[in-house]
Write an enzyme that holds these catalytic residues in place. Structure first.
Site, mmCIF file in Angstrom:
data_model
loop_
_atom_site.group_PDB
_atom_site.id
_atom_site.type_symbol
_atom_site.label_atom_id
_atom_site.label_comp_id
_atom_site.label_asym_id
_atom_site.label_seq_id
_atom_site.Cartn_x
_atom_site.Cartn_y
_atom_site.Cartn_z
ATOM 1 N N SER A 125 31.302 36.099 40.740
ATOM 2 C CA SER A 125 31.549 37.137 38.794
ATOM 3 C C SER A 125 31.942 36.418 37.701
ATOM 4 O O SER A 125 32.781 35.116 37.951
ATOM 5 C CB SER A 125 32.578 37.718 38.574
ATOM 6 O OG SER A 125 33.245 38.488 37.932
ATOM 7 N N TYR A 153 41.472 37.992 40.718
ATOM 8 C CA TYR A 153 40.502 38.180 41.329
ATOM 9 C C TYR A 153 38.936 37.131 41.163
ATOM 10 O O TYR A 153 38.418 36.819 41.973
ATOM 11 C CB TYR A 153 39.835 39.565 40.743
ATOM 12 C CG TYR A 153 37.868 39.731 40.432
ATOM 13 C CD1 TYR A 153 37.459 40.557 42.093
ATOM 14 C CD2 TYR A 153 37.103 39.581 39.715
ATOM 15 C CE1 TYR A 153 36.951 41.573 42.189
ATOM 16 C CE2 TYR A 153 36.152 40.220 40.025
ATOM 17 C CZ TYR A 153 35.879 41.375 40.469
ATOM 18 O OH TYR A 153 33.886 41.173 40.998
ATOM 19 N N LYS A 157 37.175 35.166 43.868
ATOM 20 C CA LYS A 157 35.752 35.325 43.723
ATOM 21 C C LYS A 157 35.273 33.197 43.570
ATOM 22 O O LYS A 157 34.325 32.894 44.280
ATOM 23 C CB LYS A 157 34.853 35.663 42.265
ATOM 24 C CG LYS A 157 35.380 36.836 42.637
ATOM 25 C CD LYS A 157 34.055 37.623 43.330
ATOM 26 C CE LYS A 157 33.568 39.394 43.366
ATOM 27 N NZ LYS A 157 32.949 39.270 44.505
#
Lengths: 339, 339
Positions: A125, A153, A157
């Site tokens: 991402s 997050y 990632k």
């Protein structure tokens, strides 16, 4: 060839599965079997395809069994989203980090047992990028911009990108990490992602529903349509290792667009009444997260694979309307257009 | 204050423990207790200090118990070395990645239970840097050079940097990652690190033993003495968050030196006969790993903390000789000097 799509019941995973089944080949081989794993079952049209088998439940609960199964290709899309990971630290570690590690170890186990090295596309991402006080963020993040994630997050990632690179280096997988831009316009309901409003401010007005934009119209962000994102994942899978160039992650193509430009495009495509269903009401929590995201991205390596972003946001909205109009619930999702 | 040093039985950990006990304070607080964990017990002098308690066994087997114990500060040095991690992939994942994760989770557990947020220094490594075909490596790697590790060891260190940053962001620890340069001259025997020869080509000739250099004399590398490395870890611990600037890892100071310059310094300090005990015999495995390491490093943020590298390698050799001469086995370790 036998494929595994984790997160295959989700919006993007299901769309990827449909695209692959419609092509019926990938990297020159016939697709004979597509296994979809997700916490929820995939849509009925996918379940109706004889090539599809669905396995419902958390990925982490399925990885032990995956040690006994060989795949020619894997698209690893399963992930908890950014807002969820900020709210529940352990959920993020489990769903994003531990699940990826366990999946990679299952694939490694098979290869160590004499299986074929599977090709793996990991959906990373643009959230890996963020400004650290020691590392100011460039306006436009490139493939080789130093990631300094400002969310759990993004951290998870980025960590998975490095696991994919090292498992690839060791020959356990042929892995490629592609950084997805914010996908818009997503159908359905708002999800826990802090970026959810980037779809909401288009989707809700088109359905005749008021939508709240929690950030300033000046906010700029790298976005991509669902179809271009799926095209990107497939192209990254099909590329040779030489075309991929190295083991580090690459950015998928981005259209860098301001909220104000998104709304101007909405008015252009759907009219003033639709545009006026968007109201600005600042949400400090979301605005704070978004302020730490890059305002744009470039994708030189993706361009080298022939991948391009949409040229303007109006085209993305038109594609969404076109997608919706083919579905049985078109009268609901596009109710705002006829009002 | 109560401190934990993981890897506290190792060369660097024991040296750090001695330095801390000799100072008796850290960051303005009195050191009342130092817990040393390692797979082997620490040296006798440390065990003889009433403030020291040692716990022997793998860190991963100790982290559950650590959930019931509060520490004011942690130096996390425990690690499998680069050569070991290349030879045994699972060992590296377990010793470097899983152990760090479990340690951080034990600290998080304490804080969630109402404990004080501990200050944590994580010893990362210059091995996080490497050339990816998509990312050519600069000659000299800076704090903000994009890491692209080319070993499992470097990958695991980099992943842990990002875990430390995110646990810090979430308020579970006050973490700082410091990238150690290759520490030389290490006493004792060669270890499994691919960089082991950077000590061996000095240590063995001084002990009257022949040493083989597995790489070309032209190879340049960022090194640091044991004492400057320990100074660096302590300074990074004592710095305020504002002085640390951000949550990303910083490079400790490096003396960037060629193998040929190291050997010239050896001749200068110890004479021609000692220098001539080094023989060049290329080892493709080691040369291959070293070729992927940076030839130098800079440490602007470390300099901001007042940290400096040695100015020349002769000083590092003199310090090693001085250290050895104080030990009971000086006649062995420095046998070559008198030959």
């Amino acid at each position: 060839m036998k494929l595994l799509i984790t997160g295959g019941g989700g919006f993007l995973g299901a769309r990827l599965a449909r695209a692959l089944l419609a092509r019926s080949t990938l990297a020159g081989e016939k697709i004979t079997s597509v296994v979809l794993t997700d916490i929820a079952p995939p849509p009925a049209d996918l379940l109706g395809d004889a090539r599809v088998s669905a396995r419902t439940g958390p990925l982490l609960a399925q990885t032990d069994a995956l040690r006994d199964e060989s795949f020619d290709g894997v698209f690893h899309l399963a992930s908890a989203v950014s807002g969820e990971c900020e709210a529940d630290f352990e959920l993020g570690l489990r769903s994003n980090l531990d699940s990826t590690r366990a999946l990679l170890d299952a694939l490694r186990f098979r290869v160590n047992a004499g299986g074929k090295v599977p090709r793996v596309v990991f959906s990373s991402s643009v959230a890996v990028f963020g400004p650290d006080p020691a590392l100011p963020l460039p306006k436009v993040v490139a493939d080789d911009t130093l990631p300094a994630p400002q969310t759990s997050y993004g951290t998870q990632k980025l960590i998975c990108e490095h696991l994919v690179a090292d498992y690839t280096r060791k020959g356990y997988i042929d892995g490629r990490s592609a950084r997805l831009m914010t996908v818009t316009v997503r159908p359905g309901r708002p999800n826990g992602a802090a970026s959810s409003f980037f779809s909401g401010i288009i989707r809700e007005p088109l359905a005749g529903v008021e939508s709240i934009c929690p950030v300033s119209p000046e906010v700029s962000h790298p976005v991509s349509s669902p179809s271009r994102t799926v095209d990107g994942l497939i192209a990254v899978f099909e590329a040779s290792r030489e075309q991929i160039v190295g083991r580090s992650a690459l950015n998928l193509p981005a259209l860098n667009v301001r909220v104000s430009e998104m709304l101007a495009a909405l008015e252009q495509v759907a009219g003033k009444a639709v545009r006026e269903r968007v109201r600005f009401e600042r949400d400090e929590r979301i605005a704070g997260i978004v302020a730490n995201w890059p305002s744009g991205a470039s994708g030189a390596r993706a361009a080298g694979l022939g991948l391009k972003p949409h040229e303007n946001f109006a085209d993305i909205i038109r594609q969404y309307i076109d997608d919706c109009s083919k579905l049985p619930n078109a009268s609901e999702t596009l109710k705002g257009l006829s009002k």
